[in-house]
Enzyme design. Structure first.
Site, short mmCIF file in Angstrom:
data_model
loop_
_atom_site.label_atom_id
_atom_site.label_comp_id
_atom_site.label_asym_id
_atom_site.label_seq_id
_atom_site.Cartn_x
_atom_site.Cartn_y
_atom_site.Cartn_z
N SER A 598 -1.23 -2.12 0.21
CA SER A 598 -1.40 -3.27 1.10
C SER A 598 -2.83 -3.29 1.63
O SER A 598 -3.48 -2.25 1.71
CB SER A 598 -0.44 -3.14 2.28
OG SER A 598 -0.76 -4.08 3.29
N TYR A 611 4.04 1.21 8.88
CA TYR A 611 3.77 0.49 7.63
C TYR A 611 2.35 0.78 7.14
O TYR A 611 2.14 1.18 5.99
CB TYR A 611 3.96 -1.01 7.86
CG TYR A 611 3.73 -1.86 6.63
CD1 TYR A 611 4.72 -1.95 5.65
CD2 TYR A 611 2.54 -2.57 6.45
CE1 TYR A 611 4.52 -2.73 4.52
CE2 TYR A 611 2.33 -3.34 5.31
CZ TYR A 611 3.33 -3.43 4.35
OH TYR A 611 3.12 -4.20 3.24
#
Ligand code: ZN
Length: 730
Positions: A598, A611
């Site tokens: 990401s 995350y």
């Protein structure tokens, strides 16, 4: 005949009556093709001689409608038939007669194939089959040429001519094996002229042809002949002892189903690597009772060595299969591997010998010398093809070959086509020209790609993107229904392929849905073993599964949520890579692993600590695995940012939360789609390229990384974030 035991009588007068004459031909063809005992996939052809209005003169004229080149009878439509002026086709006999070099397998004979196009009626673009003269030169208005196992069993018996006379009396004549073409058509014409009472011809080592002036009678007659042949064979078979004594009786025992599956899963990827050294192949497994009876028998080794008979069969099955004499009760996986290894070496040598012994001055170069059919006692059969569909056709054809051998050995002695004849079909210049006319293979053809997370979002989009390039896709998801739904979307669009074979999972099409929990090593192993059973192995894996767990209302993330985030986003990818590595090493073929990280992996920010940290770990996992799996497997990552559309990670509540966080105006009753669009545009405005980022943008990156286009790139992360300067990698 009043009732049929060995074929399905499917003709419906009302259905046929509603059709025009060409429609009736298509109808008859579909009925014949729908019964595997009548003809095999792609095999056989049908025709009708019909009166049509000639567009050139306005006068009635006789036109031969005959199944054209390619396609198969079961699925044929009107456009699969060529239409030719019957008088012009007959006229070609004079052209041929004038050639001084005429004869069986002569240049003159091959040249006639090119002449059929000159006889085309009404600009029909369908190319004519090499069997066209058989249909044109026989007297019946309607002609069926079929490849039924029961008839081929007689055609492949040492005493075929005598048996034909004994079983069919004077109704069926006999013509010895001749390569299909003009000469065979002339020979049949001659037989029919000399014996007006003959209604069919047995074609040695090949099949049969029958005709009548009425189409329903033609259909019924075809069924009657097959029924008669099958009844004769089954009586003799039963008299000889039936299944118990088939193929000389049983030599080996079938392994229990669980052991068989485990052994197949263990051997298939390795075997795929062995047969795929020139070009990759996709496998199909068959282990039903019929094939096991054959591979376990005393005569399997002898009969397998003889090879297949019907020319249609061995174009796929090669001249013979590889049979390995492995004892399932006494020997282990190691012994099987070494026997297969030795068997493959011998097979390739035999194939090269066959090629050099039979080749002609103008023969095409030798093709891949690996077997396409492998027989293992206790286990069953493995068939190989360039894609799933072809490997299923190959398996189907060897099933047919086994049935043919069973029949022939029951009534007589099975004999194969002489090798030179087999070679002259396999390396026929017309076949070579057909191969050359085929469209180039797609970029990911012959590859199997496992997409983990294919049930939704980027994974689903990636599955669709890769199948477009010819890859076979295993759609994996924690949610079984979602995995199956994506696979179904693909097979609905591309079809399941032709070929009627494959046991269980292995009868699948170009896509398959499987469930797996990537945080559980046992679940991942079981999934990869199923992939091996379905396709023989795999080439690449894309892991798009991931999770975003938002903080609670106090901005804190509970420990179990932290652990869950790492279990899925880091450990899950690691387990997939680590388990897949075992298979890749067995297979020994180059592959790719693409993980999903990401933009957040390199940008620290508030509210997503678990995350972001997990994705930073995933970035480093890419580098570590790239080193561990080199040189066999390239490992790269894709770093998406803020794909809102179609993302499972952006449910309505999260979208609303984000809109509130960024002070973007919305109302509680606003449609989700509108909310998503607002947020996507907000994110887009923060990027350098100013356009919303879609799952399709991400899928393109996965495609590039599993293709050979970036073949020198490994250990890298490709960002697809619209240009976020704070996420620039350095
Ligand atoms: Zn044929």
């Amino acid at each position: 005949m009043s009732s049929y035991r060995y074929v399905n009588f499917l003709w419906n007068d009302a259905e046929a009556a509603a059709l025009d004459p060409v429609g009736r031909l298509v109808y008859r063809s579909n009925l014949l093709g729908s019964d595997q005992r009548i003809t095999n996939t792609g095999g056989g052809n049908t025709s009708s001689k019909l009166t049509e209005k000639d567009p050139l003169t306005g006068q009635p004229i006789e036109v031969l409608w005959v199944k054209g080149s390619g396609g198969d009878l079961r699925t044929s439509k009107r456009e699969n038939f060529s239409s030719l002026y019957q008088d012009k086709l007959l006229g070609l006999q004079q052209v041929y007669a004038a050639r001084s070099d005429k004869g069986l397998k002569s240049q003159a004979e091959d040249d006639m194939v090119g002449m059929y196009a000159h006889t085309t009626f009404n600009l029909n673009p369908r190319a004519s089959s090499i069997d066209t003269p058989l249909h044109s030169f026989l007297p019946g208005k309607h002609v069926d040429h079929m490849h039924p196992n029961a008839i081929i069993a007689i055609a492949a018996s040492a005493n075929c001519e005598k048996l034909t006379q004994e079983i069919f009396g004077g109704e069926m004549a006999y013509v010895p094996w001749m390569r299909p073409g003009f000469e065979l058509g002339l020979a049949m014409q001659d037989i029919a002229k000399k014996n007006p009472s003959v209604k069919a011809i047995m074609m040695g080592q090949h099949g049969f042809i029958s005709w009548d002036d009425d189409d329903k009678t033609c259909y019924t007659r075809t069924l009657d002949f097959i029924e008669k042949a099958a009844a004769y064979i089954e009586t003799k078979y039963a008299e000889k002892g039936g299944d118990k004594t088939a193929f000389g009786g049983q030599k080996y025992q079938t392994l229990p189903e669980g052991d068989r599956r485990a052994m197949f899963a263990a051997i298939l990827p390795w075997l795929r690597g062995q047969v795929s050294q020139q070009k990759r192949f996709i496998g199909t497994v068959q282990d039903d009772e019929k094939i096991l009876r054959f591979v376990n028998s005393k005569d399997a080794a002898r009969l397998a060595e003889l090879g297949t008979s019907c020319p249609d069969h061995f174009l796929r099955t090669k001249i013979k299969p590889l049979y390995v004499d492995w004892n399932p009760a006494k020997e282990d996986l190691g012994a099987l591997k070494s026997k297969l290894h030795a068997g493959l070496e011998q097979y390739r040598k035999d194939y090269a010998d066959y090629y050099s012994r039979c080749k002609r001055p103008n023969s095409p170069a030798m093709r891949d010398p690996n077997p396409t059919v492998i027989l293992i006692p206790g286990l069953g059969m493995i068939a190989w093809g360039k894609d799933k569909s072809e490997s299923r056709v190959t398996a189907e054809f060897y099933n047919c070959a086994v049935e043919v051998m069973r029949g022939a050995e029951a009534i007589d002695r099975y004999i194969a086509l002489p090798q030179q004849e087999a070679f002259d079909i396999e390396y026929w210049l017309l076949e070579e020209a057909k191969l050359k006319r085929m469209p180039a293979e797609k970029e990911l053809a012959r590859q199997v790609v496992v997409v983990v997370g294919a049930g939704s979002g980027i994974g689903k989009e990636t599955a669709h993107r890769l199948v477009k390039e010819g890859a076979h896709i295993v759609c994996v998801d924690l949610n079984t229904e979602a995995a199956n739904a994506t696979a179904k979307e693909i097979t609905d669009k591309y079809g399941l392929g032709i070929g009627v074979a494959g046991t269980g999972l292995s009868s699948c099409g170009p896509a398959l849905g499987l469930a797996a929990n990537i945080t559980d090593r046992v679940s991942v192993r079981a999934m990869l073993d199923q992939v091996a059973l379905a396709y023989g192995g795999f080439d690449s894996i894309c892991v798009t599964a991931g999770i975003f767990v938002p903080s609670d209302t106090t901005g804190h993330i509970p420990d179990e949520k932290w652990a869950q985030t790492f279990a899925i986003n880091v450990t899950g990818s690691y387990i997939v890579g680590d388990e897949a590595a075992k298979t890749w090493r067995e297979q020994g073929l180059r592959g790719n692993l693409v993980l999903t990280t990401s933009a957040n992996a390199v940008v620290a920010k508030k509210g997503s600590v678990a995350y972001d940290t997990s994705k930073a770990a995933a970035n480093h996992l890419v580098r570590e695995l790239a080193i561990e799996l080199a040189p066999l497997v390239r490992v790269n990552g894709v770093a998406p940012a803020t794909v809102v559309q179609g993302s499972a990670m952006f449910p309505r509540e999260r979208v609303i939360g984000s809109l509130a966080k960024y002070n973007i105006a919305y109302t509680e009753d606003e449609a989700t789609e509108s909310l998503v669009r607002k947020l996507a545009q907000f994110y887009a405005d923060r990027t350098l390229t100013k356009a919303p980022i879609t799952p399709a943008d991400q899928a393109e990156a996965y495609f590039l990384l599993v293709s050979a286009r970036l073949s020198k790139t490994t250990g890298q992360v490709v960002t697809v974030d619209g240009g976020l300067h704070e996420a620039f990698l350095r």
